[in-house]
Design a protein around this motif. Structure first.
Motif, PDB file in Angstrom:
ATOM      1  N   THR A 114      -8.101  11.331  10.686  1.00  0.00           N
ATOM      2  CA  THR A 114      -6.743  11.609  10.911  1.00  0.00           C
ATOM      3  C   THR A 114      -6.121  10.945   9.804  1.00  0.00           C
ATOM      4  OG1 THR A 114      -7.051  11.836  13.393  1.00  0.00           O
ATOM      5  CG2 THR A 114      -4.734  11.296  12.559  1.00  0.00           C
ATOM      6  N   GLY A 115      -4.777  11.400   9.296  1.00  0.00           N
ATOM      7  CA  GLY A 115      -4.516  10.818   8.240  1.00  0.00           C
ATOM      8  C   GLY A 115      -3.179  11.802   7.430  1.00  0.00           C
ATOM      9  N   LEU A 116      -2.964  11.247   6.098  1.00  0.00           N
ATOM     10  CA  LEU A 116      -2.006  12.196   5.481  1.00  0.00           C
ATOM     11  C   LEU A 116      -2.850  13.189   4.661  1.00  0.00           C
ATOM     12  CD1 LEU A 116       0.386   9.369   4.167  1.00  0.00           C
ATOM     13  CD2 LEU A 116       0.642  10.818   6.196  1.00  0.00           C
TER      14      LEU A 116
ATOM     15  N   GLN B 241       6.007  15.277   3.809  1.00  0.00           N
ATOM     16  CA  GLN B 241       4.972  14.876   2.821  1.00  0.00           C
ATOM     17  C   GLN B 241       4.153  13.525   3.494  1.00  0.00           C
ATOM     18  OE1 GLN B 241       7.125  13.373  -0.479  1.00  0.00           O
ATOM     19  NE2 GLN B 241       6.215  11.668  -0.414  1.00  0.00           N
ATOM     20  N   PHE B 242       4.668  13.036   4.432  1.00  0.00           N
ATOM     21  CA  PHE B 242       4.005  12.187   5.518  1.00  0.00           C
ATOM     22  C   PHE B 242       3.735  12.742   6.769  1.00  0.00           C
ATOM     23  CE2 PHE B 242       6.477   9.815   2.014  1.00  0.00           C
ATOM     24  CZ  PHE B 242       5.209   9.262   1.613  1.00  0.00           C
ATOM     25  N   THR B 243       3.491  13.729   6.887  1.00  0.00           N
ATOM     26  CA  THR B 243       3.155  14.239   8.165  1.00  0.00           C
ATOM     27  C   THR B 243       1.805  14.173   8.347  1.00  0.00           C
ATOM     28  OG1 THR B 243       4.662  16.124   8.119  1.00  0.00           O
ATOM     29  CG2 THR B 243       2.746  16.602   9.408  1.00  0.00           C
ATOM     30  N   THR B 244       1.284  13.634   9.400  1.00  0.00           N
ATOM     31  CA  THR B 244      -0.279  13.325   9.861  1.00  0.00           C
ATOM     32  C   THR B 244      -0.891  14.647  10.000  1.00  0.00           C
ATOM     33  OG1 THR B 244       0.696  11.241  10.721  1.00  0.00           O
ATOM     34  CG2 THR B 244      -1.735  11.940  11.364  1.00  0.00           C
ATOM     35  N   HIS B 245      -2.239  14.524   9.662  1.00  0.00           N
ATOM     36  CA  HIS B 245      -3.042  15.878  10.132  1.00  0.00           C
ATOM     37  C   HIS B 245      -4.121  15.395  10.650  1.00  0.00           C
ATOM     38  CE1 HIS B 245      -0.581  17.741   7.097  1.00  0.00           C
ATOM     39  NE2 HIS B 245      -0.771  18.874   7.837  1.00  0.00           N
ATOM     40  N   ALA B 246      -5.020  16.054  11.790  1.00  0.00           N
ATOM     41  CA  ALA B 246      -6.290  15.665  12.207  1.00  0.00           C
ATOM     42  C   ALA B 246      -7.322  16.803  11.759  1.00  0.00           C
ATOM     43  CB  ALA B 246      -6.215  15.572  13.713  1.00  0.00           C
ATOM     44  N   VAL B 247      -8.442  16.319  11.320  1.00  0.00           N
ATOM     45  CA  VAL B 247      -9.441  17.310  10.631  1.00  0.00           C
ATOM     46  C   VAL B 247     -10.409  17.067  11.559  1.00  0.00           C
ATOM     47  CG1 VAL B 247     -10.764  17.865   8.771  1.00  0.00           C
ATOM     48  CG2 VAL B 247      -8.518  17.155   8.368  1.00  0.00           C
TER      49      VAL B 247
ATOM     50  N   GLN C   4       0.793  -1.010   0.098  1.00  0.00           N
ATOM     51  CA  GLN C   4      -0.015  -0.189   0.042  1.00  0.00           C
ATOM     52  C   GLN C   4       0.760   1.342   0.130  1.00  0.00           C
ATOM     53  OE1 GLN C   4      -3.493  -0.169  -0.410  1.00  0.00           O
ATOM     54  NE2 GLN C   4      -2.968  -2.338  -0.653  1.00  0.00           N
ATOM     55  N   MET C   5       0.329   2.318  -0.367  1.00  0.00           N
ATOM     56  CA  MET C   5       1.130   3.617  -0.414  1.00  0.00           C
ATOM     57  C   MET C   5       0.356   4.692   0.647  1.00  0.00           C
ATOM     58  SD  MET C   5       3.694   4.519  -2.083  1.00  0.00           S
ATOM     59  CE  MET C   5       4.280   5.927  -1.936  1.00  0.00           C
ATOM     60  N   ILE C   6       0.410   4.110   1.949  1.00  0.00           N
ATOM     61  CA  ILE C   6       0.083   5.134   2.859  1.00  0.00           C
ATOM     62  C   ILE C   6       1.333   5.817   3.368  1.00  0.00           C
ATOM     63  CG2 ILE C   6      -1.097   5.316   5.248  1.00  0.00           C
ATOM     64  CD1 ILE C   6      -2.953   2.808   4.322  1.00  0.00           C
ATOM     65  N   GLY C   7       2.359   5.085   3.878  1.00  0.00           N
ATOM     66  CA  GLY C   7       3.586   5.756   4.009  1.00  0.00           C
ATOM     67  C   GLY C   7       4.551   5.625   2.844  1.00  0.00           C
ATOM     68  N   PRO C   8       6.033   5.974   3.262  1.00  0.00           N
ATOM     69  CA  PRO C   8       6.922   6.076   2.305  1.00  0.00           C
ATOM     70  C   PRO C   8       6.913   4.835   1.398  1.00  0.00           C
ATOM     71  CG  PRO C   8       7.537   6.970   4.045  1.00  0.00           C
ATOM     72  CD  PRO C   8       6.411   6.425   4.566  1.00  0.00           C
ATOM     73  N   ASP C   9       7.252   5.024   0.047  1.00  0.00           N
ATOM     74  CA  ASP C   9       7.725   3.963  -0.855  1.00  0.00           C
ATOM     75  C   ASP C   9       9.103   3.477  -0.327  1.00  0.00           C
ATOM     76  OD1 ASP C   9       8.794   2.469  -2.899  1.00  0.00           O
ATOM     77  OD2 ASP C   9       7.313   3.086  -4.351  1.00  0.00           O
TER      78      ASP C   9
ATOM     79  N   SER D 156       3.095  13.186  16.018  1.00  0.00           N
ATOM     80  CA  SER D 156       3.501  11.894  15.586  1.00  0.00           C
ATOM     81  C   SER D 156       3.334  11.203  14.497  1.00  0.00           C
ATOM     82  CB  SER D 156       2.561  11.126  16.641  1.00  0.00           C
ATOM     83  OG  SER D 156       1.336  11.287  16.401  1.00  0.00           O
ATOM     84  N   SER D 157       3.977  10.173  14.128  1.00  0.00           N
ATOM     85  CA  SER D 157       3.933   9.471  12.871  1.00  0.00           C
ATOM     86  C   SER D 157       2.570   8.660  12.680  1.00  0.00           C
ATOM     87  CB  SER D 157       5.021   8.653  12.713  1.00  0.00           C
ATOM     88  OG  SER D 157       4.890   7.820  11.612  1.00  0.00           O
ATOM     89  N   LEU D 158       2.000   8.706  11.576  1.00  0.00           N
ATOM     90  CA  LEU D 158       0.908   7.789  11.562  1.00  0.00           C
ATOM     91  C   LEU D 158       1.350   6.282  11.456  1.00  0.00           C
ATOM     92  CD1 LEU D 158      -2.027   7.960  10.607  1.00  0.00           C
ATOM     93  CD2 LEU D 158      -1.414   7.733   8.282  1.00  0.00           C
ATOM     94  N   MET D 159       2.393   5.938  11.495  1.00  0.00           N
ATOM     95  CA  MET D 159       3.082   4.479  11.787  1.00  0.00           C
ATOM     96  C   MET D 159       3.066   4.287  13.194  1.00  0.00           C
ATOM     97  SD  MET D 159       6.823   2.982  10.736  1.00  0.00           S
ATOM     98  CE  MET D 159       7.389   1.568  11.635  1.00  0.00           C
ATOM     99  N   PRO D 160       2.452   3.284  13.755  1.00  0.00           N
ATOM    100  CA  PRO D 160       2.374   3.130  15.383  1.00  0.00           C
ATOM    101  C   PRO D 160       3.900   2.642  15.993  1.00  0.00           C
ATOM    102  CG  PRO D 160       0.818   1.523  14.171  1.00  0.00           C
ATOM    103  CD  PRO D 160       1.575   2.274  13.170  1.00  0.00           C
TER     104      PRO D 160
END
Length: 182
Positions: free
Chosen positions: A117-119, A102-108, A70-75, A153-157
């Motif tokens: 929450t996501g990219l 470019q992989f900074t998480t945002h909460a809307v 998947q392309m949620i985090g970096p390739d 914090s990263s989206l990666m737990p």
């Protein structure tokens, strides 16, 4: 379900509690000694299988290698060109230590109290597009948005390596260290 691997008894799932403690899988837990992992000689072929194993590592749920995943985090196709084994291990153990912008998480937060929450994929005059950790894309009309907050914090737990053995983590690290692009 039981499997024999390298002479050790490995028990999957709920049956592990019925096995003598000295025969259970020796998981790393949350206190992982980076230096000890880096000293181990991992097997990149085993690491590649581990990368794809959604039960243990969950890596390909968010990361892509050579078009797979998947392309949620970096390739990660050529990650070894950019990162040393030490840096790769640090990224696994402390994913929020260094986050590519470019992989900074945002909460809307929407006016009706919903939080997504996501990219942040796109922001136009009309809407904001967020990809959440489950891979879903959310298009939120800007008129519905109360607040957008950049997360630190990263989206990666944190803690993804806790269920692995030291050798599994070394194998995963060997695989990632072999990824120098096509």
């Amino acid at each position: 379900e039981q499997q024999l691997k390298s002479g050790d008894l490995v028990v999957q799932g709920i049956f592990e509690r019925f096995v003598a403690p000295d025969q259970r899988k020796k998981r790393l837990g949350n206190d992982i000694n980076s230096d000890a992992i880096l000293k181990l000689s991992g097997n990149s072929t085993s690491g590649e299988k581990l990368f794809a194993d959604t039960q243990i590592s969950q890596c390909n749920k968010c990361h892509r290698v050579g078009g797979s995943g998947q392309m949620i985090g970096p390739d990660l196709t050529d990650i070894a060109k950019k990162r040393s084994p030490e840096q790769l291990l640090k990224s696994i153990l402390d994913p929020s230590a260094e986050i590519d912008p470019q992989f900074t998480t945002h909460a809307v937060l929407t006016f009706d109290g919903k939080i997504v929450t996501g990219l942040k994929l796109e922001g136009t005059a009309d809407s904001t597009v967020i990809r959440s950790a489950d891979g879903k894309t959310h298009t939120i009309p800007n008129d519905d948005i109360d607040q957008v907050t950049r997360q630190t914090s990263s989206l990666m737990p944190v803690g993804l390596a806790a269920e692995m053995t030291a050798l599994e983590l070394a194998d995963l690290l060997a695989y990632l260290s072999s990824l120098k692009g096509g």
